[in-house]
Structures are given as structure tokens and as C-alpha cells.
Design a protein around this motif. Sequence first.
Motif, PDB file in Angstrom:
ATOM      1  N   HIS A 157     -19.873   9.364 -11.173  1.00 36.84           N
ATOM      2  CA  HIS A 157     -19.563  10.907 -11.060  1.00 36.84           C
ATOM      3  C   HIS A 157     -19.918  11.220  -9.610  1.00 36.84           C
ATOM      4  O   HIS A 157     -20.746  10.583  -8.782  1.00 36.84           O
ATOM      5  CB  HIS A 157     -20.824  11.574 -12.037  1.00 36.84           C
ATOM      6  CG  HIS A 157     -20.463  12.775 -12.335  1.00 36.84           C
ATOM      7  ND1 HIS A 157     -20.818  13.790 -11.272  1.00 36.84           N
ATOM      8  CD2 HIS A 157     -19.785  13.541 -13.138  1.00 36.84           C
ATOM      9  CE1 HIS A 157     -20.665  15.029 -11.835  1.00 36.84           C
ATOM     10  NE2 HIS A 157     -19.936  14.709 -12.774  1.00 36.84           N
ATOM     11  N   SER A 158     -19.107  12.212  -9.164  1.00 38.06           N
ATOM     12  CA  SER A 158     -19.379  12.709  -7.712  1.00 38.06           C
ATOM     13  C   SER A 158     -20.619  13.138  -7.159  1.00 38.06           C
ATOM     14  O   SER A 158     -20.893  12.863  -6.161  1.00 38.06           O
ATOM     15  CB  SER A 158     -18.061  13.784  -7.653  1.00 38.06           C
ATOM     16  OG  SER A 158     -18.596  14.733  -8.430  1.00 38.06           O
ATOM     17  N   ARG A 159     -21.332  13.441  -7.976  1.00 39.92           N
ATOM     18  CA  ARG A 159     -22.819  13.864  -7.827  1.00 39.92           C
ATOM     19  C   ARG A 159     -23.730  12.656  -7.529  1.00 39.92           C
ATOM     20  O   ARG A 159     -24.879  12.864  -7.093  1.00 39.92           O
ATOM     21  CB  ARG A 159     -23.442  14.822  -8.707  1.00 39.92           C
ATOM     22  CG  ARG A 159     -22.928  16.180  -8.819  1.00 39.92           C
ATOM     23  CD  ARG A 159     -23.708  17.235  -9.841  1.00 39.92           C
ATOM     24  NE  ARG A 159     -24.111  16.662 -10.661  1.00 39.92           N
ATOM     25  CZ  ARG A 159     -23.744  16.694 -11.948  1.00 39.92           C
ATOM     26  NH1 ARG A 159     -22.488  17.220 -12.268  1.00 39.92           N
ATOM     27  NH2 ARG A 159     -24.323  16.310 -13.046  1.00 39.92           N
ATOM     28  N   HIS A 160     -23.110  11.459  -7.756  1.00 39.87           N
ATOM     29  CA  HIS A 160     -23.972  10.323  -7.957  1.00 39.87           C
ATOM     30  C   HIS A 160     -23.629   9.133  -7.025  1.00 39.87           C
ATOM     31  O   HIS A 160     -24.131   8.212  -7.103  1.00 39.87           O
ATOM     32  CB  HIS A 160     -24.176  10.040  -9.317  1.00 39.87           C
ATOM     33  CG  HIS A 160     -24.929  10.874  -9.905  1.00 39.87           C
ATOM     34  ND1 HIS A 160     -26.411  11.033 -10.054  1.00 39.87           N
ATOM     35  CD2 HIS A 160     -24.582  11.817 -11.032  1.00 39.87           C
ATOM     36  CE1 HIS A 160     -26.871  11.922 -10.991  1.00 39.87           C
ATOM     37  NE2 HIS A 160     -25.744  12.451 -11.562  1.00 39.87           N
ATOM     38  N   ARG A 161     -22.509   9.321  -6.172  1.00 36.54           N
ATOM     39  CA  ARG A 161     -21.866   8.523  -5.290  1.00 36.54           C
ATOM     40  C   ARG A 161     -22.887   8.179  -3.987  1.00 36.54           C
ATOM     41  O   ARG A 161     -23.748   8.841  -3.801  1.00 36.54           O
ATOM     42  CB  ARG A 161     -20.555   8.988  -4.650  1.00 36.54           C
ATOM     43  CG  ARG A 161     -19.587   9.049  -6.113  1.00 36.54           C
ATOM     44  CD  ARG A 161     -18.118   9.545  -5.660  1.00 36.54           C
ATOM     45  NE  ARG A 161     -17.447   9.677  -6.713  1.00 36.54           N
ATOM     46  CZ  ARG A 161     -16.323  10.410  -6.578  1.00 36.54           C
ATOM     47  NH1 ARG A 161     -15.764  10.897  -5.629  1.00 36.54           N
ATOM     48  NH2 ARG A 161     -15.599  10.409  -7.580  1.00 36.54           N
TER      49      ARG A 161
END
Length: 174
Positions: free
Chosen positions: A98-102
Motif C-alpha cells: 500500500h502506498s502509505r506503507h512503502r
Amino acid sequence: METKTPLDHAALTVLNLPMHDPRVRPLLDELAVEYDSRYGDLFGRGAAAEELNRYPAAEFAGPGGALLMIQENGESIAGGAFRRYDADTAEFKRIWTHSRHRRRGLARVVLTELERLAALRGYRRIYLTTGPRQPEAKHLYLATGYEPQFDVHADPETIKSLAFTKNLPGPPLS
């Protein structure tokens, strides 16, 4: 610049889920948006949905396949799947963070878990592809022992699909 939370492996839960499970949907939805934003001008808008629906969900079910979801505090934050490519080979698909967790190492966790489960299911080799506009994926696979099946010095846009293979530990391949 946003500071990323360091990865606490003890706080992660690995789930083996069916494709239709609601915990899978947020990642697939974001993946479709990402594919369209990266490849819409190359493959056409809407090609992402076509790609995500190319294989029946049953191909990602056991025993030949699997879909793994990584959760942190009950939130689905990364995942990936595999399907049978041939008798000895699993094809990895939909590896996603997920983009918030890259930039937290989650893709490596997903790869490790997929490789572990594929080996337990009797596979001896992995095959996967990534697109020419996903340099972070290309570098991840190269850094984790995957062998490129293409000229790594060529312009990725001319290759279109960057294929990789990796042998899993276990008995020798026949």
C-alpha cells in the motif's frame, strides 16, 4: 518528508485469503489505480482492470496457488499471490505494498512468505514478471536473487514485460 514507521515483524500477521475476501479489495483497488497511472498511455486506460481480471480467482486458491495478505494492526498493508505456472514452477503475481506503507521492507516480507509457501507446496522454481515502469520492483527482484530473463542494460520500455526466475531450496530439479 514523511517519516515511515520502522517495520516490527512481531506486529505483522500473514493471512492466506481467498481472492474475494474483503481484506484483499483495498490493495487490488489501489493496484488498479497505480497500473493505470503508470501504464495508461502505454497499454490504454482500463488495461489495469483487464490485467487484474486476466486469471480466474480459483487459480490463486490452494493447493496450486495462494494469496497472502500482510496486516499490521488489522490493516491490510501488503500482499502477493501465486498460481501454478507448470508442475515445478509457481508464478508470482500482484506483489503489492500500500502506498502509505512503502519503503519499510514489506515487499521483501511478501516475497519471503510467498517463497516459503510455494516451497512447502512443492514448487522448486519461481517465475514472475514486472512492468517496464516499475524500477523499484526490478531492483527488488535483482537484490533478492532473482535472475533476469532479459537484457538488464536494454531500455525497459522496449522489453515491455521484465521476466525473472529463481530456484527455491529443495531437491534438485528434474
